[in-house]
Design a protein around this motif. Sequence first.
Motif, PDB file in Angstrom:
ATOM      1  N   HIS A  47     -23.241  14.127 -25.981  1.00  0.00           N
ATOM      2  CA  HIS A  47     -22.143  14.999 -25.563  1.00  0.00           C
ATOM      3  C   HIS A  47     -20.897  14.610 -26.348  1.00  0.00           C
ATOM      4  O   HIS A  47     -20.526  13.439 -26.382  1.00  0.00           O
ATOM      5  CB  HIS A  47     -21.895  14.830 -24.075  1.00  0.00           C
ATOM      6  N   LEU A  48     -20.270  15.591 -27.032  1.00  0.00           N
ATOM      7  CA  LEU A  48     -19.111  15.342 -27.878  1.00  0.00           C
ATOM      8  C   LEU A  48     -17.948  16.184 -27.390  1.00  0.00           C
ATOM      9  O   LEU A  48     -18.108  17.391 -27.177  1.00  0.00           O
ATOM     10  CB  LEU A  48     -19.428  15.716 -29.329  1.00  0.00           C
ATOM     11  N   VAL A  49     -16.766  15.580 -27.258  1.00  0.00           N
ATOM     12  CA  VAL A  49     -15.585  16.312 -26.808  1.00  0.00           C
ATOM     13  C   VAL A  49     -14.431  16.008 -27.749  1.00  0.00           C
ATOM     14  O   VAL A  49     -13.982  14.854 -27.822  1.00  0.00           O
ATOM     15  CB  VAL A  49     -15.204  15.935 -25.365  1.00  0.00           C
ATOM     16  N   GLU A  50     -13.938  17.059 -28.445  1.00  0.00           N
ATOM     17  CA  GLU A  50     -12.800  16.901 -29.339  1.00  0.00           C
ATOM     18  C   GLU A  50     -11.498  17.100 -28.580  1.00  0.00           C
ATOM     19  O   GLU A  50     -11.445  17.814 -27.580  1.00  0.00           O
ATOM     20  CB  GLU A  50     -12.845  17.918 -30.485  1.00  0.00           C
ATOM     21  N   VAL A  65     -10.604  25.706 -36.823  1.00  0.00           N
ATOM     22  CA  VAL A  65     -11.167  25.017 -35.669  1.00  0.00           C
ATOM     23  C   VAL A  65     -11.968  23.835 -36.206  1.00  0.00           C
ATOM     24  O   VAL A  65     -12.807  24.002 -37.094  1.00  0.00           O
ATOM     25  CB  VAL A  65     -12.077  25.931 -34.834  1.00  0.00           C
ATOM     26  N   TYR A  66     -11.681  22.657 -35.682  1.00  0.00           N
ATOM     27  CA  TYR A  66     -12.327  21.437 -36.146  1.00  0.00           C
ATOM     28  C   TYR A  66     -13.384  20.998 -35.135  1.00  0.00           C
ATOM     29  O   TYR A  66     -13.110  20.917 -33.927  1.00  0.00           O
ATOM     30  CB  TYR A  66     -11.295  20.338 -36.359  1.00  0.00           C
ATOM     31  N   TYR A  67     -14.564  20.701 -35.654  1.00  0.00           N
ATOM     32  CA  TYR A  67     -15.697  20.307 -34.821  1.00  0.00           C
ATOM     33  C   TYR A  67     -16.156  18.906 -35.217  1.00  0.00           C
ATOM     34  O   TYR A  67     -16.256  18.594 -36.408  1.00  0.00           O
ATOM     35  CB  TYR A  67     -16.870  21.254 -35.018  1.00  0.00           C
ATOM     36  N   CYS A  68     -16.455  18.092 -34.238  1.00  0.00           N
ATOM     37  CA  CYS A  68     -17.104  16.824 -34.563  1.00  0.00           C
ATOM     38  C   CYS A  68     -18.608  16.969 -34.383  1.00  0.00           C
ATOM     39  O   CYS A  68     -19.073  17.790 -33.590  1.00  0.00           O
ATOM     40  CB  CYS A  68     -16.562  15.666 -33.724  1.00  0.00           C
ATOM     41  N   THR A  69     -19.340  16.202 -35.159  1.00  0.00           N
ATOM     42  CA  THR A  69     -20.794  16.257 -35.120  1.00  0.00           C
ATOM     43  C   THR A  69     -21.367  14.851 -35.087  1.00  0.00           C
ATOM     44  O   THR A  69     -20.734  13.892 -35.522  1.00  0.00           O
ATOM     45  CB  THR A  69     -21.357  16.979 -36.348  1.00  0.00           C
ATOM     46  N   ALA A  70     -22.575  14.767 -34.567  1.00  0.00           N
ATOM     47  CA  ALA A  70     -23.288  13.492 -34.544  1.00  0.00           C
ATOM     48  C   ALA A  70     -24.749  13.746 -34.885  1.00  0.00           C
ATOM     49  O   ALA A  70     -25.389  14.613 -34.275  1.00  0.00           O
ATOM     50  CB  ALA A  70     -23.177  12.839 -33.167  1.00  0.00           C
ATOM     51  N   ASP A  71     -25.250  13.017 -35.872  1.00  0.00           N
ATOM     52  CA  ASP A  71     -26.665  13.099 -36.234  1.00  0.00           C
ATOM     53  C   ASP A  71     -27.434  12.118 -35.349  1.00  0.00           C
ATOM     54  O   ASP A  71     -27.256  10.902 -35.465  1.00  0.00           O
ATOM     55  CB  ASP A  71     -26.862  12.751 -37.706  1.00  0.00           C
ATOM     56  N   VAL A  72     -28.271  12.682 -34.475  1.00  0.00           N
ATOM     57  CA  VAL A  72     -28.945  11.893 -33.460  1.00  0.00           C
ATOM     58  C   VAL A  72     -30.410  11.712 -33.832  1.00  0.00           C
ATOM     59  O   VAL A  72     -31.115  12.706 -34.095  1.00  0.00           O
ATOM     60  CB  VAL A  72     -28.831  12.570 -32.082  1.00  0.00           C
ATOM     61  N   GLY A  79     -15.135  22.082 -30.351  1.00  0.00           N
ATOM     62  CA  GLY A  79     -14.095  22.425 -31.314  1.00  0.00           C
ATOM     63  C   GLY A  79     -12.697  22.305 -30.756  1.00  0.00           C
ATOM     64  O   GLY A  79     -12.460  22.444 -29.549  1.00  0.00           O
ATOM     65  N   THR A  80     -11.759  22.034 -31.653  1.00  0.00           N
ATOM     66  CA  THR A  80     -10.339  21.993 -31.291  1.00  0.00           C
ATOM     67  C   THR A  80      -9.548  22.690 -32.387  1.00  0.00           C
ATOM     68  O   THR A  80      -9.804  22.490 -33.577  1.00  0.00           O
ATOM     69  CB  THR A  80      -9.849  20.545 -31.068  1.00  0.00           C
ATOM     70  N   GLN A  81      -8.596  23.515 -31.983  1.00  0.00           N
ATOM     71  CA  GLN A  81      -7.848  24.347 -32.939  1.00  0.00           C
ATOM     72  C   GLN A  81      -6.708  23.552 -33.571  1.00  0.00           C
ATOM     73  O   GLN A  81      -5.913  22.912 -32.869  1.00  0.00           O
ATOM     74  CB  GLN A  81      -7.287  25.572 -32.229  1.00  0.00           C
ATOM     75  N   VAL A  82      -6.630  23.627 -34.890  1.00  0.00           N
ATOM     76  CA  VAL A  82      -5.491  23.085 -35.631  1.00  0.00           C
ATOM     77  C   VAL A  82      -4.841  24.242 -36.383  1.00  0.00           C
ATOM     78  O   VAL A  82      -5.512  24.941 -37.148  1.00  0.00           O
ATOM     79  CB  VAL A  82      -5.924  21.985 -36.620  1.00  0.00           C
ATOM     80  N   THR A  83      -3.557  24.443 -36.137  1.00  0.00           N
ATOM     81  CA  THR A  83      -2.819  25.506 -36.801  1.00  0.00           C
ATOM     82  C   THR A  83      -1.630  24.893 -37.535  1.00  0.00           C
ATOM     83  O   THR A  83      -0.816  24.198 -36.921  1.00  0.00           O
ATOM     84  CB  THR A  83      -2.328  26.557 -35.804  1.00  0.00           C
ATOM     85  N   VAL A  84      -1.569  25.148 -38.835  1.00  0.00           N
ATOM     86  CA  VAL A  84      -0.475  24.643 -39.655  1.00  0.00           C
ATOM     87  C   VAL A  84       0.399  25.826 -40.048  1.00  0.00           C
ATOM     88  O   VAL A  84      -0.092  26.805 -40.605  1.00  0.00           O
ATOM     89  CB  VAL A  84      -0.996  23.930 -40.907  1.00  0.00           C
TER      90      VAL A  84
END
Length: 117
Positions: free
Chosen positions: A1-4, A90-97, A110-115
């Motif tokens: 389980h991944l939470v950004e 939108v930035y996503y983290c991933t994990a190779d399991v 995902g988490t939104q980054v706006t510049v």
Amino acid sequence: HLVESGGGLVQVGASLRLSCAVSGIISRINRMGWHRQAPGKQRELVGTITNDARTNYVDSVKGRLTISRDKAKNTMYLQMNSLKLEDTAVYYCTADVQLPDGVVTEWGQGTQVTVSS
């Protein structure tokens, strides 16, 4: 389980740090990474980090974005400096399991980054 977390609205040239909290699959993770998807574009790999902290980045972010892991906190980070308009995504983290039958890539929400300028 991944939470950004850590996304937001920033101006050009600013810095931002994203976090990815990991639970449930920690001992079986081979490698972690960050991906992003800009509006109207395909999702792309930003960079990866191995269990022994070796990192790799796409050319467009080298020298500005840095991936790190704090294993004691079960958290991966993406430090983003000198942000550009084209970093908006939108930035996503991933994990190779590692599973008995092979490797599966887990994704966060995902988490939104706006510049902005």
